[in-house]
Design a protein around this motif. Structure first.
Motif, PDB file in Angstrom:
ATOM      1  N   GLY A 113      50.783  21.406  44.337  1.00 35.27           N
ATOM      2  CA  GLY A 113      50.180  21.945  45.557  1.00 35.27           C
ATOM      3  C   GLY A 113      49.116  21.040  46.143  1.00 35.27           C
ATOM      4  O   GLY A 113      48.248  21.497  46.887  1.00 35.27           O
ATOM      5  N   LEU A 114      49.200  19.745  45.839  1.00 32.77           N
ATOM      6  CA  LEU A 114      48.243  18.772  46.376  1.00 32.77           C
ATOM      7  C   LEU A 114      48.793  18.046  47.605  1.00 32.77           C
ATOM      8  O   LEU A 114      48.059  17.315  48.271  1.00 32.77           O
ATOM      9  CB  LEU A 114      47.876  17.747  45.300  1.00 32.77           C
ATOM     10  N   ALA A 115      50.069  18.231  47.888  1.00 32.17           N
ATOM     11  CA  ALA A 115      50.711  17.622  49.051  1.00 32.17           C
ATOM     12  C   ALA A 115      51.889  18.499  49.447  1.00 32.17           C
ATOM     13  O   ALA A 115      52.316  19.382  48.692  1.00 32.17           O
ATOM     14  CB  ALA A 115      51.177  16.207  48.731  1.00 32.17           C
ATOM     15  N   PHE A 116      52.411  18.237  50.634  1.00 33.41           N
ATOM     16  CA  PHE A 116      53.543  18.991  51.157  1.00 33.41           C
ATOM     17  C   PHE A 116      54.768  18.091  51.271  1.00 33.41           C
ATOM     18  O   PHE A 116      54.640  16.871  51.400  1.00 33.41           O
ATOM     19  CB  PHE A 116      53.207  19.574  52.533  1.00 33.41           C
ATOM     20  N   ALA A 117      55.936  18.694  51.237  1.00 32.93           N
ATOM     21  CA  ALA A 117      57.161  17.939  51.521  1.00 32.93           C
ATOM     22  C   ALA A 117      57.107  17.486  52.977  1.00 32.93           C
ATOM     23  O   ALA A 117      56.846  18.302  53.874  1.00 32.93           O
ATOM     24  CB  ALA A 117      58.380  18.815  51.277  1.00 32.93           C
ATOM     25  N   TYR A 118      57.343  16.205  53.213  1.00 33.30           N
ATOM     26  CA  TYR A 118      57.293  15.663  54.577  1.00 33.30           C
ATOM     27  C   TYR A 118      58.705  15.730  55.142  1.00 33.30           C
ATOM     28  O   TYR A 118      59.445  14.756  55.174  1.00 33.30           O
ATOM     29  CB  TYR A 118      56.776  14.228  54.549  1.00 33.30           C
ATOM     30  N   ARG A 119      59.088  16.914  55.598  1.00 33.27           N
ATOM     31  CA  ARG A 119      60.474  17.188  55.960  1.00 33.27           C
ATOM     32  C   ARG A 119      60.959  16.395  57.164  1.00 33.27           C
ATOM     33  O   ARG A 119      62.170  16.287  57.389  1.00 33.27           O
ATOM     34  CB  ARG A 119      60.652  18.687  56.186  1.00 33.27           C
ATOM     35  N   ALA A 120      60.047  15.864  57.955  1.00 34.68           N
ATOM     36  CA  ALA A 120      60.457  15.029  59.082  1.00 34.68           C
ATOM     37  C   ALA A 120      61.140  13.758  58.608  1.00 34.68           C
ATOM     38  O   ALA A 120      61.903  13.135  59.352  1.00 34.68           O
ATOM     39  CB  ALA A 120      59.239  14.677  59.942  1.00 34.68           C
ATOM     40  N   TYR A 121      60.882  13.368  57.352  1.00 33.27           N
ATOM     41  CA  TYR A 121      61.443  12.129  56.816  1.00 33.27           C
ATOM     42  C   TYR A 121      62.357  12.357  55.618  1.00 33.27           C
ATOM     43  O   TYR A 121      63.208  11.511  55.323  1.00 33.27           O
ATOM     44  CB  TYR A 121      60.313  11.171  56.407  1.00 33.27           C
ATOM     45  N   SER A 122      62.196  13.457  54.905  1.00 35.95           N
ATOM     46  CA  SER A 122      63.010  13.701  53.721  1.00 35.95           C
ATOM     47  C   SER A 122      62.933  15.166  53.317  1.00 35.95           C
ATOM     48  O   SER A 122      61.884  15.795  53.439  1.00 35.95           O
ATOM     49  CB  SER A 122      62.528  12.830  52.553  1.00 35.95           C
ATOM     50  N   MET A 123      64.053  15.689  52.818  1.00 35.98           N
ATOM     51  CA  MET A 123      64.078  17.049  52.274  1.00 35.98           C
ATOM     52  C   MET A 123      64.020  17.031  50.753  1.00 35.98           C
ATOM     53  O   MET A 123      64.227  18.052  50.100  1.00 35.98           O
ATOM     54  CB  MET A 123      65.351  17.764  52.734  1.00 35.98           C
ATOM     55  N   GLU A 124      63.708  15.860  50.193  1.00 37.72           N
ATOM     56  CA  GLU A 124      63.763  15.670  48.749  1.00 37.72           C
ATOM     57  C   GLU A 124      62.886  16.652  47.977  1.00 37.72           C
ATOM     58  O   GLU A 124      63.249  17.105  46.880  1.00 37.72           O
ATOM     59  CB  GLU A 124      63.366  14.236  48.414  1.00 37.72           C
ATOM     60  N   TYR A 125      61.721  16.982  48.523  1.00 35.10           N
ATOM     61  CA  TYR A 125      60.787  17.841  47.789  1.00 35.10           C
ATOM     62  C   TYR A 125      60.671  19.237  48.395  1.00 35.10           C
ATOM     63  O   TYR A 125      59.706  19.959  48.138  1.00 35.10           O
ATOM     64  CB  TYR A 125      59.411  17.179  47.733  1.00 35.10           C
ATOM     65  N   ASP A 126      61.652  19.626  49.202  1.00 33.07           N
ATOM     66  CA  ASP A 126      61.622  20.928  49.872  1.00 33.07           C
ATOM     67  C   ASP A 126      61.530  22.078  48.863  1.00 33.07           C
ATOM     68  O   ASP A 126      60.643  22.936  48.965  1.00 33.07           O
ATOM     69  CB  ASP A 126      62.874  21.079  50.737  1.00 33.07           C
ATOM     70  N   LEU A 127      62.415  22.105  47.888  1.00 33.44           N
ATOM     71  CA  LEU A 127      62.415  23.190  46.911  1.00 33.44           C
ATOM     72  C   LEU A 127      61.198  23.123  45.992  1.00 33.44           C
ATOM     73  O   LEU A 127      60.698  24.167  45.538  1.00 33.44           O
ATOM     74  CB  LEU A 127      63.706  23.153  46.089  1.00 33.44           C
ATOM     75  N   VAL A 128      60.716  21.906  45.736  1.00 34.19           N
ATOM     76  CA  VAL A 128      59.521  21.752  44.903  1.00 34.19           C
ATOM     77  C   VAL A 128      58.330  22.407  45.595  1.00 34.19           C
ATOM     78  O   VAL A 128      57.535  23.130  44.963  1.00 34.19           O
ATOM     79  CB  VAL A 128      59.232  20.260  44.636  1.00 34.19           C
ATOM     80  N   GLU A 129      58.198  22.180  46.898  1.00 37.08           N
ATOM     81  CA  GLU A 129      57.090  22.792  47.631  1.00 37.08           C
ATOM     82  C   GLU A 129      57.211  24.316  47.653  1.00 37.08           C
ATOM     83  O   GLU A 129      56.216  25.033  47.490  1.00 37.08           O
ATOM     84  CB  GLU A 129      57.033  22.273  49.066  1.00 37.08           C
ATOM     85  N   LYS A 130      58.413  24.806  47.839  1.00 31.93           N
ATOM     86  CA  LYS A 130      58.602  26.262  47.869  1.00 31.93           C
ATOM     87  C   LYS A 130      58.194  26.889  46.538  1.00 31.93           C
ATOM     88  O   LYS A 130      57.605  27.968  46.500  1.00 31.93           O
ATOM     89  CB  LYS A 130      60.054  26.583  48.219  1.00 31.93           C
ATOM     90  N   GLY A 131      58.486  26.194  45.438  1.00 36.53           N
ATOM     91  CA  GLY A 131      58.070  26.686  44.126  1.00 36.53           C
ATOM     92  C   GLY A 131      56.562  26.732  43.990  1.00 36.53           C
ATOM     93  O   GLY A 131      55.998  27.684  43.443  1.00 36.53           O
ATOM     94  N   ARG A 137      49.974  27.542  44.037  1.00 34.70           N
ATOM     95  CA  ARG A 137      49.330  26.402  43.403  1.00 34.70           C
ATOM     96  C   ARG A 137      48.561  25.569  44.435  1.00 34.70           C
ATOM     97  O   ARG A 137      49.022  25.351  45.550  1.00 34.70           O
ATOM     98  CB  ARG A 137      50.371  25.498  42.717  1.00 34.70           C
ATOM     99  N   GLY A 138      47.402  25.100  44.033  1.00 30.84           N
ATOM    100  CA  GLY A 138      46.638  24.159  44.850  1.00 30.84           C
ATOM    101  C   GLY A 138      46.358  24.666  46.246  1.00 30.84           C
ATOM    102  O   GLY A 138      45.780  25.744  46.450  1.00 30.84           O
ATOM    103  N   LEU A 139      46.785  23.893  47.248  1.00 31.69           N
ATOM    104  CA  LEU A 139      46.519  24.207  48.649  1.00 31.69           C
ATOM    105  C   LEU A 139      47.144  25.515  49.102  1.00 31.69           C
ATOM    106  O   LEU A 139      46.696  26.105  50.092  1.00 31.69           O
ATOM    107  CB  LEU A 139      47.043  23.068  49.536  1.00 31.69           C
ATOM    108  N   HIS A 140      48.157  25.982  48.404  1.00 35.01           N
ATOM    109  CA  HIS A 140      48.870  27.183  48.828  1.00 35.01           C
ATOM    110  C   HIS A 140      48.051  28.456  48.635  1.00 35.01           C
ATOM    111  O   HIS A 140      48.467  29.535  49.071  1.00 35.01           O
ATOM    112  CB  HIS A 140      50.205  27.274  48.094  1.00 35.01           C
ATOM    113  N   GLU A 141      46.886  28.327  48.005  1.00 38.85           N
ATOM    114  CA  GLU A 141      45.980  29.480  47.915  1.00 38.85           C
ATOM    115  C   GLU A 141      45.185  29.664  49.205  1.00 38.85           C
ATOM    116  O   GLU A 141      44.506  30.676  49.373  1.00 38.85           O
ATOM    117  CB  GLU A 141      45.002  29.295  46.753  1.00 38.85           C
ATOM    118  N   SER A 142      45.256  28.665  50.100  1.00 39.75           N
ATOM    119  CA  SER A 142      44.459  28.693  51.334  1.00 39.75           C
ATOM    120  C   SER A 142      45.355  28.650  52.561  1.00 39.75           C
ATOM    121  O   SER A 142      46.564  28.416  52.470  1.00 39.75           O
ATOM    122  CB  SER A 142      43.507  27.495  51.366  1.00 39.75           C
TER     123      SER A 142
END
Length: 213
Positions: A113-131, A137-142
């Protein structure tokens, strides 16, 4: 001992397309490292800007950008990384997938939760961010403004004829003209005293000097 072993491994490994940059990490911010003296933007992720703030559920603002940079520094500063170049961005930075001890840095930061998936360039971490979001976790509390939207907002002049950016940095008060080297990457935070100018004369009279490039 680890630093010595890592350095020896880097020196003796064969040159390959999958290891374009290898060396020790100096963390610049949540998604940007210096690796072996080269500026590397981590591929597929986007972290809050250094001056960006977030909002708690109670409505309190807090410096989430600086917090992320500190957390990432704790995790990776001084570690040995191997980075595989994907692209060059418009600022000339290497965009790369990086790993430390075999761990994908981009995936790790998004998972925490320290960074977001940068979907404009890649969907590689899309599911990781959703988890990470599901588990707060991290930023997702705010409440967090999308970093790309934050950058765009800070880069938008209040009037088309007042597009000179009066930035404040460690180098002092510097104004950037449209078309100059750092104009696009420079944001304006009026709460910290930065401002827009309509003319160069107005900027100079207010105490700003022109950027050298």
């Amino acid at each position: 001992m680890f630093r010595i072993c890592f350095l020896l491994c880097v020196l003796v490994q064969p040159v390959s397309a999958s290891a374009d940059v290898a060396g020790f990490v100096r963390v610049i911010d949540g998604d940007t490292f210096d690796v072996a003296g080269q500026r590397v933007r981590i591929f597929g992720i986007d972290a809050p800007e250094g001056k960006q703030t977030c909002e708690t559920e109670q409505g309190t603002l807090w410096p989430c950008g600086a917090w992320v940079s500190a957390k990432v520094s704790d995790l990776y500063d001084g570690n040995g990384a191997v980075c595989s170049q994907v692209d060059l961005d418009r600022y000339g930075r290497i965009v790369a997938r990086c790993s430390v001890d075999g761990r994908d840095v981009g995936e790790d930061l998004v998972s925490r939760g320290l960074a977001f998936a940068y979907r404009a360039y890649s969907m590689e971490y899309d599911l990781v961010e959703k988890g990470a979001a599901i588990n707060d976790r991290g930023l997702h509390e705010s409440r967090v403004q999308n970093p790309a939207a934050y950058r765009a907002e800070r880069s938008r002049p209040p009037h088309p004829n007042c597009a000179i950016k009066g930035n404040i940095s460690k180098n002092g008060r510097i104004y950037h003209m449209p078309g100059q080297h750092d104009y696009e990457r420079t944001g304006i935070n009026e709460a910290s005293g930065e401002r827009w100018f309509c003319t160069q004369l107005g900027a100079r009279l207010a105490g700003w000097r022109k950027a050298r490039r």
